[in-house]
Write an enzyme that holds these catalytic residues in place. Structure first.
Site, short mmCIF file in Angstrom:
data_model
loop_
_atom_site.label_atom_id
_atom_site.label_comp_id
_atom_site.label_asym_id
_atom_site.label_seq_id
_atom_site.Cartn_x
_atom_site.Cartn_y
_atom_site.Cartn_z
CE LYS A 11 -3.99 -2.13 2.30
NZ LYS A 11 -5.01 -1.94 3.36
CE1 TYR A 51 -9.54 -2.85 0.42
CE2 TYR A 51 -8.68 -0.95 -0.76
CZ TYR A 51 -8.48 -2.06 0.05
OH TYR A 51 -7.21 -2.39 0.47
CG ASN A 114 -3.65 -2.24 6.79
OD1 ASN A 114 -3.57 -1.82 5.65
ND2 ASN A 114 -4.59 -3.10 7.17
CG HIS A 117 -5.68 -6.29 0.15
ND1 HIS A 117 -6.86 -6.33 0.86
CD2 HIS A 117 -5.83 -7.16 -0.88
CE1 HIS A 117 -7.69 -7.19 0.25
NE2 HIS A 117 -7.08 -7.70 -0.80
CD GLU A 128 -9.10 -9.36 -3.34
OE1 GLU A 128 -9.94 -9.05 -2.48
OE2 GLU A 128 -7.93 -9.72 -3.04
P1 CMP Z 1 -7.51 -4.45 3.74
O1 CMP Z 1 -7.08 -5.83 4.05
O2 CMP Z 1 -6.91 -3.80 2.57
O3 CMP Z 1 -9.11 -4.46 3.55
C1 CMP Z 1 -9.93 -3.39 3.90
C2 CMP Z 1 -9.18 -2.27 4.51
O4 CMP Z 1 -9.95 -1.31 5.17
C3 CMP Z 1 -8.26 -2.81 5.59
O5 CMP Z 1 -7.23 -3.55 5.01
C4 CMP Z 1 -7.87 -1.56 6.34
O6 CMP Z 1 -6.73 -0.95 5.79
C5 CMP Z 1 -9.08 -0.67 6.10
N1 CMP Z 1 -9.79 -0.46 7.36
C6 CMP Z 1 -10.41 -1.38 8.09
N2 CMP Z 1 -10.93 -0.79 9.20
C7 CMP Z 1 -10.63 0.53 9.13
C8 CMP Z 1 -10.87 1.63 9.95
N3 CMP Z 1 -11.58 1.50 11.10
N4 CMP Z 1 -10.42 2.83 9.56
C9 CMP Z 1 -9.71 2.97 8.40
N5 CMP Z 1 -9.46 1.94 7.57
C10 CMP Z 1 -9.89 0.72 7.94
#
Ligand code: CMP
Length: 140
Positions: A11, A51, A114, A117, A128
């Site tokens: 990311k 998403y 984070n 993904h 995906e």
């Molecule tokens: P990902 O695995 O990419 O799938 C969905 C994403 O939403 C997740 O990782 C997080 O990065 C994001 N996400 C989930 N919960 C929150 C939150 N409370 N605030 C911001 N982003 C979130």
């Protein structure tokens, strides 16, 4: 256990900090093989489509804005039990809950930023992967 494929994104928070190689090293040390990879700047409509399952969530707008804020590296990973194995390698979505040694524990900044993904099921992995790669771009 059959060889499986999963979809990964490195990311914007990670590409901005020049962590692509460090994250790829963790992936490869886990035994997974990177069988396709490209660095792209996601279009807003691509991020919204990717998403779409989260579109009613309060963080959807923030998530899409973040995913298009800088380049990402989209990848196909291959190996035994690749979907679950990569989820273990990534660690919990919220880095505060991620286990020692996982990508998110080592590199992630927050639940939103984070770093990576990974697909949550083989079915979603296939969907995906098809969103970002054509068959001849994946070489196992
Ligand atoms: P990902 O695995 O990419 O799938 C969905 C994403 O939403 C997740 O990782 C997080 O990065 C994001 N996400 C989930 N919960 C929150 C939150 N409370 N605030 C911001 N982003 C979130």
């Amino acid at each position: 256990m059959a060889i499986q494929r999963t979809f990964s994104i490195i990311k914007p928070d990670a590409t901005e900090r020049n962590l692509t190689g460090a994250i790829n090293a963790v992936i490869e040390e886990s035994g997974l093989r990177i069988v396709a990879q490209k660095r792209i700047l996601m279009a807003r409509r691509e991020a919204e489509a990717f998403y779409a399952v989260h579109k009613e969530r309060p963080f959807f707008g923030e998530l899409v804005d973040f995913m298009i804020s800088a380049p990402v590296v989209v990848q196909v990973l291959e190996g035994e039990n690749a979907v679950l194995r990569y989820r273990d390698v990534m660690g919990a979505t919220n880095p505060a809950n991620a286990a020692e040694g996982t990508i998110r524990k080592r590199f992630a900044r927050s639940i939103g930023e984070n770093s990576v993904h990974g697909s949550d099921s083989p079915e979603n992995a296939a969907i995906e992967i098809a969103q970002f790669f054509s068959g001849n771009e994946i070489v196992g």
